[in-house]
Design a protein around this motif. Structure first.
Motif, PDB file in Angstrom:
ATOM      1  N   ASP A  93      54.323  30.903  38.364  1.00 40.28           N
ATOM      2  CA  ASP A  93      54.771  30.504  37.036  1.00 40.28           C
ATOM      3  C   ASP A  93      54.766  28.992  36.856  1.00 40.28           C
ATOM      4  N   GLU A 108      51.247  27.904  36.113  1.00 41.35           N
ATOM      5  CA  GLU A 108      50.880  28.305  34.752  1.00 41.35           C
ATOM      6  C   GLU A 108      51.567  27.409  33.726  1.00 41.35           C
ATOM      7  N   GLN A 109      52.849  27.105  33.958  1.00 38.73           N
ATOM      8  CA  GLN A 109      53.585  26.251  33.028  1.00 38.73           C
ATOM      9  C   GLN A 109      53.011  24.840  33.003  1.00 38.73           C
ATOM     10  N   ASN A 124      49.965  23.829  33.669  1.00 36.93           N
ATOM     11  CA  ASN A 124      48.661  23.774  33.005  1.00 36.93           C
ATOM     12  C   ASN A 124      48.767  23.972  31.496  1.00 36.93           C
ATOM     13  N   LYS A 125      49.860  24.587  31.034  1.00 42.75           N
ATOM     14  CA  LYS A 125      50.097  24.677  29.594  1.00 42.75           C
ATOM     15  C   LYS A 125      50.583  23.344  29.040  1.00 42.75           C
ATOM     16  N   SER A 168      45.029  23.883  40.593  1.00 46.21           N
ATOM     17  CA  SER A 168      44.739  25.296  40.803  1.00 46.21           C
ATOM     18  C   SER A 168      45.409  25.718  42.099  1.00 46.21           C
ATOM     19  N   ASP A 169      45.369  27.009  42.387  1.00 47.85           N
ATOM     20  CA  ASP A 169      45.985  27.512  43.619  1.00 47.85           C
ATOM     21  C   ASP A 169      45.411  26.797  44.833  1.00 47.85           C
TER      22      ASP A 169
END
Length: 339
Positions: A149, A152-153, A155-156, A170-171
């Motif tokens: 999360d 994802e947060q 990159n938003k 990225s991962d």
């Protein structure tokens, strides 16, 4: 207090003695500083997994020069001729939070300087910057990768991702965050760990936003018409329509006031657009918008014989339509003084 000159090239000699198996040896960087030792000793402790609290970090009073404070290390260079942005933001990461920092921003990719004849590594780049940042009273507040999360947060939030030197995490990709707490604006720096000789350098110094937009007045319009023969205005209309918004009507009111103050003044109202979309549609839209301005002026008591209106679409750009910023400059209304 002597001013510190951060010449990153050559500042890692001391570090390499203890870490000769992992560093690049004689490619190290050196910070010319005689006052930083006491501050540096306390600055090298990261916050670890503790909750980040800027108040717990000592204030640095070391003179670090002009923004963006740090040169590229010897053998490396900032590419793409990037420039300082007077106001923008960068998303910083700590062990427990992600947050935006607004202020003066510089983002750049750092590559090997092929003309320098020096082979460098990512470890050398990161060590060079860390040594200089710690010498400036900085603290490492995060080192690691963002997962799940949090990734994802992040990159938003980073809507500028890919621009200038801003990498897209990225991962498995690790990053480092530092902060230099200062009375003239805290400085946050973000670097990227890679397996080859490049990194990204992102730095922001907290600064309050300063409004530069000023209200257009009748005096401004009269001055432009008198000195330049025209006045360029940015009147707000409804999206893709000719209806004037409330803000736009306030500007038209000032045009009417200027015309009432000088009853001999006659103007041509010209509408312009950028080059987005169909050319014939843009031409009609600019025609309709210039007519809307004229109609509003007539409703304000201006004799229609003193006015004319015409749209030119994208035929007469002020600047090249090669960026959103330039396109915004081209979407305008011009008042032309008629003799």
């Amino acid at each position: 207090m002597k001013k510190i000159t951060f010449l990153l090239a050559g500042s890692l000699l001391a570090l390499s003695c203890n870490q000769s198996k992992t560093s690049d040896g004689n490619q190290d960087a050196k910070v010319q500083n005689t006052e930083a030792s006491s501050t540096t000793a306390s600055a090298q402790t990261s916050t670890g997994n503790k909750k980040f609290d800027i108040e717990s970090i000592p204030v640095s009073t070391i003179d670090i020069g002009e923004f963006p404070f740090f040169t590229a290390p010897k053998g490396a260079m900032y590419i793409n001729n990037v420039k300082v942005k007077p106001f923008d933001f960068i998303v910083a990461a700590t062990d427990d939070s992600l947050f935006e920092v607004e202020g003066k921003v510089f983002r750049a990719w750092i590559h090997e300087d092929k003309s320098g004849g020096i082979e460098i590594s990512n470890r050398y780049l990161l060590k060079s910057y860390e040594d200089a940042i710690l010498a400036a009273g900085g603290v490492k507040i995060f080192e690691g990768e963002l997962k799940g999360d949090r990734l994802e947060q992040y990159n938003k939030l980073v809507t500028y991702a890919g621009d200038d030197g801003s990498f897209i995490p990225s991962d498995g990709q690790q990053m480092l965050t530092y902060v230099i707490r200062r009375n003239d604006g805290n400085v946050y720096i973000i670097l990227e760990k890679k397996d080859f000789a490049t990194t990204s350098f992102q730095i922001v110094q907290e600064k309050p936003f300063q409004q530069t937009i000023k209200k257009i007045t009748a005096d401004d319009i009269v001055k432009d018409l008198s000195e330049k023969g025209k006045s360029i205005l940015y009147i707000n209309f409804a999206l893709d329509k000719s209806a004037i918004t409330t803000d736009g009507k306030a500007i038209v009111d000032q045009i009417a006031k200027a015309l009432k103050n000088d009853t001999s003044l006659k103007i041509a109202i010209e509408g312009h657009t950028d080059n987005t979309g169909d050319g014939s549609h843009n031409k009609k839209l600019s025609d309709d918008r210039s007519l809307s301005v004229m109609t509003q002026l007539i409703n304000n008591g201006i004799d229609k014989t003193r006015l004319s209106a015409k749209g030119f679409g994208a035929e007469r750009p002020l600047v090249a339509n090669d960026s959103e910023e330039n396109k915004a400059k081209n979407r305008r209304v011009e008042l032309i003084k008629v003799n």
